[in-house]
Design a protein around this motif. Structure first.
Motif, short mmCIF file in Angstrom:
data_model
loop_
_atom_site.label_atom_id
_atom_site.label_comp_id
_atom_site.label_asym_id
_atom_site.label_seq_id
_atom_site.Cartn_x
_atom_site.Cartn_y
_atom_site.Cartn_z
N GLY A 170 0.80 -1.22 0.00
CA GLY A 170 0.00 0.00 0.00
C GLY A 170 0.82 1.26 0.00
N LEU A 171 2.14 1.13 -0.18
CA LEU A 171 3.05 2.28 -0.17
C LEU A 171 3.91 2.29 -1.43
CD1 LEU A 171 4.38 2.02 3.51
CD2 LEU A 171 2.55 3.51 2.68
N LEU A 172 4.50 3.44 -1.71
CA LEU A 172 5.47 3.52 -2.80
C LEU A 172 6.79 2.91 -2.36
CD1 LEU A 172 4.82 7.13 -4.16
CD2 LEU A 172 3.73 4.97 -4.84
N GLU A 173 7.55 2.45 -3.33
CA GLU A 173 8.82 1.77 -3.00
C GLU A 173 9.88 2.77 -2.56
OE1 GLU A 173 11.78 -1.63 -4.91
OE2 GLU A 173 10.71 -0.26 -6.22
N GLN A 207 11.42 5.62 4.41
CA GLN A 207 11.48 6.23 3.09
C GLN A 207 10.19 5.99 2.31
OE1 GLN A 207 14.09 8.10 1.49
NE2 GLN A 207 14.69 8.31 3.63
N SER A 208 9.67 4.76 2.38
CA SER A 208 8.43 4.44 1.68
C SER A 208 7.28 5.29 2.20
CB SER A 208 8.08 2.95 1.86
OG SER A 208 8.95 2.14 1.11
N ALA A 209 7.19 5.43 3.51
CA ALA A 209 6.13 6.23 4.11
C ALA A 209 6.25 7.70 3.71
CB ALA A 209 6.16 6.09 5.63
N LEU A 211 7.81 9.01 1.03
CA LEU A 211 7.55 9.20 -0.39
C LEU A 211 6.05 9.11 -0.69
CD1 LEU A 211 10.45 7.15 -2.02
CD2 LEU A 211 9.98 9.58 -2.38
N THR A 212 5.38 8.18 -0.04
CA THR A 212 3.95 8.03 -0.26
C THR A 212 3.20 9.26 0.23
OG1 THR A 212 4.18 5.63 0.03
CG2 THR A 212 1.95 6.52 0.14
N GLN A 213 3.59 9.78 1.39
CA GLN A 213 2.94 10.98 1.92
C GLN A 213 3.14 12.17 0.98
OE1 GLN A 213 1.03 11.45 4.88
NE2 GLN A 213 0.62 13.30 3.70
N ALA A 214 4.34 12.28 0.40
CA ALA A 214 4.65 13.42 -0.46
C ALA A 214 4.03 13.30 -1.85
CB ALA A 214 6.16 13.55 -0.59
N LEU A 219 -3.11 7.29 -1.04
CA LEU A 219 -2.92 5.90 -0.65
C LEU A 219 -2.97 5.71 0.86
CD1 LEU A 219 0.00 4.88 -3.05
CD2 LEU A 219 -2.44 4.34 -3.30
N LEU A 220 -2.84 6.81 1.60
CA LEU A 220 -2.79 6.73 3.06
C LEU A 220 -4.13 7.07 3.70
CD1 LEU A 220 0.62 8.56 3.57
CD2 LEU A 220 0.22 6.08 3.54
N LYS A 221 -5.15 7.36 2.92
CA LYS A 221 -6.42 7.83 3.47
C LYS A 221 -7.07 6.83 4.40
CE LYS A 221 -7.56 11.12 -0.19
NZ LYS A 221 -8.50 11.44 -1.31
N ASP A 222 -6.90 5.56 4.12
CA ASP A 222 -7.53 4.53 4.96
C ASP A 222 -6.76 4.34 6.26
OD1 ASP A 222 -9.44 4.19 3.07
OD2 ASP A 222 -8.44 2.51 2.07
#
Length: 222
Positions: A170-173, A207-209, A211-214, A219-222
């Motif tokens: 559920g996150l970017l690499e 780093q994954s967290a 990058l995903t936040q930025a 993808l983090l809404k849930d």
């Protein structure tokens, strides 16, 4: 896994027999076949399209060659039949994983203004989209589906590869690095050179967290 692709342009699919997918075919893990819809038309001029009823721009693929092709290629309906269309559910990593568990896939590539609805109603199990945009035909979309699905077929990738990439959790690499340790003034992060696997995993997770936040906060809404 058997993957059969119905298309007006089978020569477009040569890239699927190269690189990782090509090696998987040689191992017997994949069996990818592009089938020419024109071979099934009853039209003496090999025509597979006509003007749309009700008017409008462009041409529509006729139902007869499509239905005959599907029934010939998959007479016992053993394959998951998918029409590549912007109207379908969106391809995601989880959808690709689900499709990799099927016995096989039959992908129908539309072209021109699309496919006669009766061909879809009579032969397809679902419609699938690779994104909110329109292509000139379904061929490139079919290639994307094949590549995305094949990665989840056991043995196609090295063990663990598909589980550590973008969207797998559920996150970017996280960023990847290789030799040399320094290139044009940019160094590999020290933690990756430390040999401390627990710290490396923590760094990668952070780093994954980040990058995903930025880049993909949705993808983090849930």
């Amino acid at each position: 896994m058997k993957i059969k692709i119905l298309t007006l342009f089978p020569s477009m699919f040569a890239p699927l027999h190269e690189s990782i997918l090509g090696r998987a075919e040689k191992k017997g893990l994949l069996d990818i076949e592009a089938i020419d819809i024109r071979a099934y038309t009853t039209d003496k001029h090999l025509k597979c399209d006509d003007v749309p009823f009700g008017g409008g721009a462009g041409m529509v693929m006729t139902p007869q060659p499509i239905v005959d092709a599907v029934e010939s290629v998959d007479p016992e309906r053993k394959l998951r039949r998918i029409y590549l269309s912007p109207r379908g559910r969106t391809l995601t990593a989880e959808v690709a994983r689900q499709l990799s568990r099927e016995d096989g896939l039959l992908l129908l590539c539309g072209h021109y203004e699309g496919v006669d609805q009766r061909a879809i109603d009579l032969t397809m199990d679902e419609e699938l989209s690779i994104g909110d945009y329109v292509l000139t035909g379904g061929e490139l979309a079919a290639m994307v589906v094949v590549d995305a699905v094949a990665r989840f077929v056991p043995g196609v990738l090295s063990e663990g590869s598909a589980e550590e990439e973008s969207f797998s959790a559920g996150l970017l690499e996280y960023p990847q690095y290789t030799r040399p340790q320094e290139f044009r003034g940019l160094r590999v992060p020290d933690v990756l050179l430390s040999g401390h696997h627990a710290n490396i995993e923590k760094w990668r997770a952070a780093q994954s967290a980040a990058l995903t936040q930025a880049r993909r906060p949705d993808l983090l809404k849930d």
